[in-house]
Design an enzyme around this catalytic site. Structure first.
Site, short mmCIF file in Angstrom:
data_model
loop_
_atom_site.label_atom_id
_atom_site.label_comp_id
_atom_site.label_asym_id
_atom_site.label_seq_id
_atom_site.Cartn_x
_atom_site.Cartn_y
_atom_site.Cartn_z
N ALA A 27 -7.87 0.31 7.74
CA ALA A 27 -6.63 0.25 8.52
C ALA A 27 -6.83 0.72 9.99
O ALA A 27 -6.60 0.04 10.94
CB ALA A 27 -5.62 0.96 7.80
N GLY B 6 -11.21 3.89 4.49
CA GLY B 6 -12.66 3.12 4.91
C GLY B 6 -13.09 3.05 6.04
O GLY B 6 -14.28 2.56 6.56
N ASP C 238 0.92 -1.33 -0.10
CA ASP C 238 0.13 0.03 -0.12
C ASP C 238 0.83 1.29 -0.08
O ASP C 238 1.95 1.42 0.89
CB ASP C 238 -0.95 0.00 1.30
CG ASP C 238 -2.12 0.93 1.21
OD1 ASP C 238 -2.42 1.19 -0.12
OD2 ASP C 238 -2.51 1.13 2.26
N HIS C 239 0.59 2.19 -0.69
CA HIS C 239 0.99 3.58 -0.66
C HIS C 239 2.60 3.40 -0.76
O HIS C 239 3.08 4.02 0.20
CB HIS C 239 0.69 4.34 0.51
CG HIS C 239 -0.95 4.91 0.47
ND1 HIS C 239 -1.26 5.91 -0.50
CD2 HIS C 239 -1.86 4.51 1.04
CE1 HIS C 239 -2.74 6.08 -0.21
NE2 HIS C 239 -2.93 5.13 0.49
N ASP D 80 2.19 5.11 -5.64
CA ASP D 80 1.47 6.09 -5.29
C ASP D 80 2.38 7.38 -5.37
O ASP D 80 3.23 7.90 -4.62
CB ASP D 80 1.01 6.22 -3.62
CG ASP D 80 0.32 7.63 -3.43
OD1 ASP D 80 -0.22 8.39 -4.27
OD2 ASP D 80 -0.10 7.65 -2.14
N GLU E 285 -3.01 6.26 -7.57
CA GLU E 285 -4.05 7.03 -7.17
C GLU E 285 -4.06 8.37 -7.47
O GLU E 285 -2.96 9.01 -8.28
CB GLU E 285 -3.69 7.40 -5.57
CG GLU E 285 -4.70 8.30 -4.97
CD GLU E 285 -4.33 8.43 -3.41
OE1 GLU E 285 -4.16 9.50 -2.88
OE2 GLU E 285 -4.00 7.32 -2.69
#
Length: 287
Positions: A232, A210, A82-83, A104, A134
């Site tokens: 998260a 989220g 992620d990211h 990202d 993104e």
């Protein structure tokens, strides 16, 4: 079963109008909790680690833990970075067995974001690995990156269409008013903007931030094309609060097998609720 790429998993979710939850995990117990939840719910699962978590645990430990989880499970599981904006780390993770990565570069100008993402797509697709990118700027805190509320920007539908065509990216996280971390008030999702983006691009869309989004807003987002929702902060809070409660109630407790069991259950309950909310319960058999 072995780790799978999330590409087909997410494409099917978008076609059939449900969403797959992607959980950021930071410890063995958190990983076990979400895997147990997904097995119980018979849901496809995306496990995620941030760059900070990789620094904390190490790529080898992460992939070894996930490999054991897949060997003991019958549900489809993908492992996502992620990211990340470090090409070298992305390459290492792919080599180690990650089946999905996120480049990202949303903080950079559009043209640079396109170029960097295209490079990662070329690398990842040679190994059948999903690539997420993104557009716009999602507010809040993610690892060491902080985007102030006033600096958050909604994704532009025209740019989204151009970006997907120019990069060949598999999934796209679009800034539509959500934020990393917990919300101070009720989030204000730009549903009209989301609908415009979804009409222009056919690939699965990703909802970042989220944690704490009301169920009605989640379901509306899914109906408009969101196929993946990242969770998260809520997991971290549930895990931490359980530990704090254990020590408050039993100050002399010194056996991790006792208090970690309770923390795992707290995380599992959150995970089950998010899967139900996203409509992916019972969908494992479809993949």
């Amino acid at each position: 079963m072995p780790l799978v790429s999330s590409t087909e998993m997410l494409q099917q979710a978008r076609r059939e109008g449900y969403c797959i939850t992607a959980f950021n995990v930071h410890t063995l117990e958190m990983l076990q909790a979400v895997v147990e939840a997904a097995c119980e719910a018979q849901s496809p699962l995306i496990l995620q680690t941030t760059v900070g978590t990789i620094k904390h645990l190490g790529v080898g430990y992460v992939t070894a833990m996930v490999r054991v989880a897949t060997e003991q499970s019958s549900i489809p599981i993908a492992l996502h970075l992620d990211h990340c904006h470090d090409y070298g780390l992305i390459e290492r993770c792919i080599q180690a067995g990650y089946t999905s990565v996120m480049m990202d570069a949303s903080m950079l100008p559009f043209e640079q974001n396109v170029e960097l993402t295209r490079q990662v797509v070329e690398l990842a697709h040679r190994s059948g690995v999903n690539v997420e990118a993104e557009l716009g700027k999602v507010g809040g805190v993610e690892d060491e990156r902080i985007v102030a509320k006033e600096d958050a920007l909604l994704a532009d539908p025209n740019e989204c269409e151009q970006f997907v065509a120019a990069t060949g990216v598999d999934t796209l996280a679009v800034a539509i008013g959500t934020a990393h971390g917990m919300y101070q008030g009720e989030p204000r999702i730009a549903f009209e903007r989301l609908a415009q983006i979804a009409q222009r691009i056919p690939i699965p869309l990703v909802l970042h931030g989220g944690s704490g989004i009301p169920e009605a807003q989640v379901k509306r987002s899914v109906a408009l094309g969101m196929a993946k929702m990242n969770v998260a902060t809520e997991l971290r809070i549930a895990f931490s609060q359980s530990l704090k409660q254990s020590f408050a109630e039993r100050p002399s407790e010194n056996d991790p097998r006792h208090y970690m069991k309770l923390a795992k259950q707290a995380v599992k309950e959150i995970a089950l609720d998010k899967m139900r909310m996203c409509g992916c319960v019972g969908k494992a058999a479809n993949h």
